[in-house]
Design a protein around this motif. Sequence first.
Motif, PDB file in Angstrom:
ATOM      1  N   UNK A  39       0.893  -1.167   0.000  1.00 12.52           N
ATOM      2  CA  UNK A  39       0.000   0.000   0.000  1.00 12.52           C
ATOM      3  C   UNK A  39       0.927   1.212   0.000  1.00 12.52           C
ATOM      4  N   UNK A  40       0.903   1.934  -1.113  1.00 14.43           N
ATOM      5  CA  UNK A  40       1.824   3.057  -1.276  1.00 14.43           C
ATOM      6  C   UNK A  40       1.328   4.307  -0.570  1.00 14.43           C
ATOM      7  N   UNK A  41       2.221   5.258  -0.449  1.00 14.84           N
ATOM      8  CA  UNK A  41       1.935   6.525   0.228  1.00 14.84           C
ATOM      9  C   UNK A  41       0.718   7.239  -0.352  1.00 14.84           C
ATOM     10  N   UNK A  42       0.499   7.100  -1.656  1.00 14.41           N
ATOM     11  CA  UNK A  42      -0.624   7.774  -2.310  1.00 14.41           C
ATOM     12  C   UNK A  42      -1.952   7.027  -2.139  1.00 14.41           C
ATOM     13  N   UNK A  43      -1.937   5.910  -1.388  1.00 12.60           N
ATOM     14  CA  UNK A  43      -3.164   5.147  -1.143  1.00 12.60           C
ATOM     15  C   UNK A  43      -3.436   4.071  -2.174  1.00 12.60           C
ATOM     16  N   UNK A  44      -2.567   3.928  -3.167  1.00 10.14           N
ATOM     17  CA  UNK A  44      -2.767   2.878  -4.171  1.00 10.14           C
ATOM     18  C   UNK A  44      -2.285   1.541  -3.620  1.00 10.14           C
ATOM     19  N   UNK A  45      -2.948   0.475  -4.042  1.00  9.82           N
ATOM     20  CA  UNK A  45      -2.632  -0.881  -3.600  1.00  9.82           C
ATOM     21  C   UNK A  45      -2.017  -1.638  -4.772  1.00  9.82           C
ATOM     22  N   UNK A  46      -0.900  -2.310  -4.516  1.00  9.56           N
ATOM     23  CA  UNK A  46      -0.140  -3.003  -5.557  1.00  9.56           C
ATOM     24  C   UNK A  46       0.081  -4.456  -5.137  1.00  9.56           C
ATOM     25  N   UNK A  50       1.888  -5.018  -9.653  1.00  6.64           N
ATOM     26  CA  UNK A  50       0.823  -4.456 -10.501  1.00  6.64           C
ATOM     27  C   UNK A  50      -0.227  -3.783  -9.632  1.00  6.64           C
ATOM     28  N   UNK A  51      -0.647  -2.601 -10.075  1.00  4.78           N
ATOM     29  CA  UNK A  51      -1.644  -1.852  -9.323  1.00  4.78           C
ATOM     30  C   UNK A  51      -2.996  -2.561  -9.370  1.00  4.78           C
ATOM     31  N   UNK A  52      -3.642  -2.638  -8.208  1.00  2.00           N
ATOM     32  CA  UNK A  52      -5.005  -3.172  -8.143  1.00  2.00           C
ATOM     33  C   UNK A  52      -5.932  -2.033  -8.534  1.00  2.00           C
ATOM     34  N   UNK A  53      -6.609  -2.177  -9.647  1.00  2.00           N
ATOM     35  CA  UNK A  53      -7.438  -1.088 -10.174  1.00  2.00           C
ATOM     36  C   UNK A  53      -8.918  -1.271  -9.855  1.00  2.00           C
ATOM     37  N   UNK A  54      -9.280  -2.420  -9.347  1.00  2.00           N
ATOM     38  CA  UNK A  54     -10.688  -2.662  -8.992  1.00  2.00           C
ATOM     39  C   UNK A  54     -10.954  -2.121  -7.592  1.00  2.00           C
ATOM     40  N   UNK A  55     -11.678  -1.002  -7.519  1.00  2.00           N
ATOM     41  CA  UNK A  55     -11.971  -0.367  -6.231  1.00  2.00           C
ATOM     42  C   UNK A  55     -12.647  -1.319  -5.262  1.00  2.00           C
ATOM     43  N   UNK A  56     -13.533  -2.154  -5.760  1.00  2.00           N
ATOM     44  CA  UNK A  56     -14.243  -3.089  -4.871  1.00  2.00           C
ATOM     45  C   UNK A  56     -13.277  -4.059  -4.199  1.00  2.00           C
ATOM     46  N   UNK A  57     -12.260  -4.486  -4.913  1.00  2.00           N
ATOM     47  CA  UNK A  57     -11.267  -5.393  -4.346  1.00  2.00           C
ATOM     48  C   UNK A  57     -10.433  -4.678  -3.282  1.00  2.00           C
TER      49      UNK A  57
END
Length: 188
Positions: A39-46, A50-57
């Motif tokens: 979980x990166x500083x910007x709140x993105x989950x990898x 690879x970035x997890x792009x599905x918000x529901x996941x």
Amino acid sequence: MPADDMMQSLLKAAESAGDGLPPVEKWNPEHCGTMDLVIRRDGSWWHEGRRITRDRLVKLFARILRKDDDGVHYLVTPVEKQAVTVETAPFVAVRVDRAAENGEPVLVFTTNVGDVVAAGPDHPIRVETDPETGEPEPFILIRGRLEALINRPAFYELVENADIREERGRKTLFVRSKGVDFKLGEAE
């Protein structure tokens, strides 16, 4: 929706924060290993680079995340516990709204995963300052030991509406929410 109705809706959402979340604090499975999840500083989950792009996941994973006494973040189910990497904080507070309750100011924060909490005794704001750059790093406690990094626009809004007081001979910025004063830092 009128502004007063919207604020009451936000306050109600903040009061019910945590309702319907799984009881991850009560689950005590054996540690099963480390998952390649960052979980990166910007709140993105990898996951596995690879970035997890599905918000529901992401929101599903956020519901089963906890931070234990050892300072490690884990995804937890009743039968499994996987360590994950968190760069700064697992969540980002992307919005702050000002409301009032019984004449007291209330600061209501919304995170990147949809959590809504009102700053106060149960959800304190804290600000760390980088000793080299002097740059503030503000956080709010969301649940358990999980915090959200308050993003720059939300923090600037707090600073813009802060009270300036003298503290040990220095001008200091404070905000108030639910009867608690939170120090943001020194005023320049």
